[in-house]
Design a protein around this motif. Structure first.
Motif, short mmCIF file in Angstrom:
data_model
loop_
_atom_site.label_atom_id
_atom_site.label_comp_id
_atom_site.label_asym_id
_atom_site.label_seq_id
_atom_site.Cartn_x
_atom_site.Cartn_y
_atom_site.Cartn_z
N LEU A 270 0.84 -1.20 0.00
CA LEU A 270 0.00 0.00 0.00
C LEU A 270 0.88 1.25 0.00
O LEU A 270 1.73 1.41 0.87
CB LEU A 270 -0.91 0.00 1.22
N LEU A 271 0.66 2.12 -0.97
CA LEU A 271 1.41 3.37 -1.06
C LEU A 271 0.67 4.52 -0.41
O LEU A 271 1.26 5.31 0.34
CB LEU A 271 1.70 3.71 -2.52
N PHE A 272 -0.62 4.65 -0.72
CA PHE A 272 -1.40 5.73 -0.12
C PHE A 272 -2.88 5.43 -0.19
O PHE A 272 -3.33 4.58 -0.98
CB PHE A 272 -1.10 7.07 -0.81
N GLU A 273 -3.61 6.12 0.66
CA GLU A 273 -5.07 6.08 0.66
C GLU A 273 -5.61 7.47 0.38
O GLU A 273 -4.93 8.48 0.63
CB GLU A 273 -5.61 5.58 2.00
N VAL A 274 -6.82 7.54 -0.13
CA VAL A 274 -7.51 8.80 -0.36
C VAL A 274 -8.83 8.76 0.42
O VAL A 274 -9.59 7.79 0.32
CB VAL A 274 -7.79 9.04 -1.86
N THR A 275 -9.06 9.80 1.20
CA THR A 275 -10.32 9.90 1.95
C THR A 275 -11.06 11.16 1.52
O THR A 275 -10.49 12.07 0.91
CB THR A 275 -10.06 9.98 3.47
N ASP A 276 -12.34 11.22 1.91
CA ASP A 276 -13.05 12.46 1.70
C ASP A 276 -12.74 13.40 2.86
O ASP A 276 -11.93 13.10 3.75
CB ASP A 276 -14.56 12.22 1.52
N VAL A 277 -13.39 14.56 2.86
CA VAL A 277 -13.13 15.58 3.88
C VAL A 277 -13.38 15.04 5.28
O VAL A 277 -12.72 15.43 6.26
CB VAL A 277 -14.00 16.82 3.60
N PHE A 278 -14.30 14.09 5.43
CA PHE A 278 -14.70 13.59 6.74
C PHE A 278 -14.01 12.27 7.11
O PHE A 278 -14.40 11.60 8.06
CB PHE A 278 -16.22 13.43 6.78
#
Length: 318
Positions: A270-278
């Motif tokens: 795993l390199l990175f994750e993306v989340t929403d504002v919350f």
């Protein structure tokens, strides 16, 4: 007597001056800051330049530290320095030359009758051609990046091994050994028979003292290894990447990195994750190949498809 622009130095002397490379829009001359360090003993010539990209200042930090420390009475040969290449970009802290919207390090060997960037490239390349080795100091723009040195001539070039030796002497610890785009100084120098490297001294806004320290040590390593200064240099093994994977974001949101710069990664990590504002997860990105976590964007916010990070691949030690 050795000259560069208005700088003039006899053996055992240092001088600074200006190299005229064109005119501004009001007709004022454009003069780049230059230095000549002429050693007391005969020897070869090293050419060094910085800030061909106007917002890449770590190389200027190196010049700022190296030139005062170079004692011409202890030097064999000479050192020619152009402290700021991209005059127009530097004034407004922009990567490209705002006058012709050109990236300076795509214009070598230049054209004395061309655009402002091509004229500057031509004038600085005339100085660089006088040298036996060339150091073109860069950084990873304002991204976050490891300290590394780039060999850009390509593995089939007749000077490839010479450029690799120069990179190893500089000694950042990491080397990117991939043929670069046309117009780079690190391509044009070897085409004219001059070993050339492109140290990429980290990445930051402003300048970063750790990366500048790497650069200062690298310059003095080169000066000692090639006999400009007395002293021995232990050529330590470098981690070399001969490929480069770049990753974009699968969604818009905020990036959370799961790897540190310089860390080894394996396929599927795993390199990175993306989340929403919350904080709700929107996407995960894993490594396509084994390699080294090399470079990332600085700010966390991304649009879908926007650049996020890079992994150096096809890694070995040399």
């Amino acid at each position: 007597m050795i000259t560069l622009g208005t700088a003039r130095a006899s053996p055992g002397e240092t001088d600074t001056g200006r190299l005229e490379v064109g005119e501004t829009r009001d007709g004022s001359p454009v003069r780049l800051p230059v230095a000549v360090i002429n050693g007391a003993e005969d020897g070869e010539t090293l050419y060094m330049q910085a800030v061909s990209d106007g917002d890449e200042l770590n190389g200027l930090g190196v010049v700022n530290r190296v030139v005062p420390r170079l004692d011409p009475s202890e030097l064999s040969g000479s050192v020619l320095v152009v402290g700021v290449v991209n005059y127009f970009g530097f004034q407004v802290a922009e990567h490209r030359n705002p006058i012709d919207d050109r990236k300076m390090n795509r214009g070598y060997p230049g054209d004395e009758d061309g655009t402002t960037s091509e004229r500057i490239a031509h004038a600085t390349f005339q100085a660089a051609k006088r040298a036996d080795i060339i150091l073109d100091l860069h950084q990873g723009s304002t991204s976050r990046m490891i300290n590394e040195t780039r060999v850009r001539c390509g593995i089939r070039h007749r000077l490839h091994s010479d450029c690799l030796e120069l990179a190893k002497a500089f000694g950042c610890g990491h080397v990117l050994d991939i043929k670069g785009p046309d117009g780079q100084l690190a391509r044009a120098g070897p085409e004219h028979g001059i070993p050339t490297i492109d140290p990429e001294l980290g990445g930051c806004v402003g300048w970063d003292e750790e990366s500048i320290r790497y650069g200062v040590e690298g310059v003095f390593n080169v000066l000692r290894h090639y006999g400009y200064l007395d002293g021995d240099v232990d050529l330590e093994r470098q981690t070399r990447a001969r490929g480069f994977d770049q990753y974009g974001s699968p969604a818009g949101g905020l990036v959370r990195f799961e790897r540190d710069l310089g860390e080894r990664v394996s396929t599927g990590d795993l390199l990175f994750e993306v989340t929403d504002v919350f904080g709700e997860l929107k996407g995960r990105v894993t490594a396509d190949d084994d390699g080294v976590f090399w470079r990332t964007r600085r700010l966390p916010q991304v649009a879908a498809g926007e650049y996020v990070c890079s992994v150096g691949t096809n890694v070995d030690q040399y």
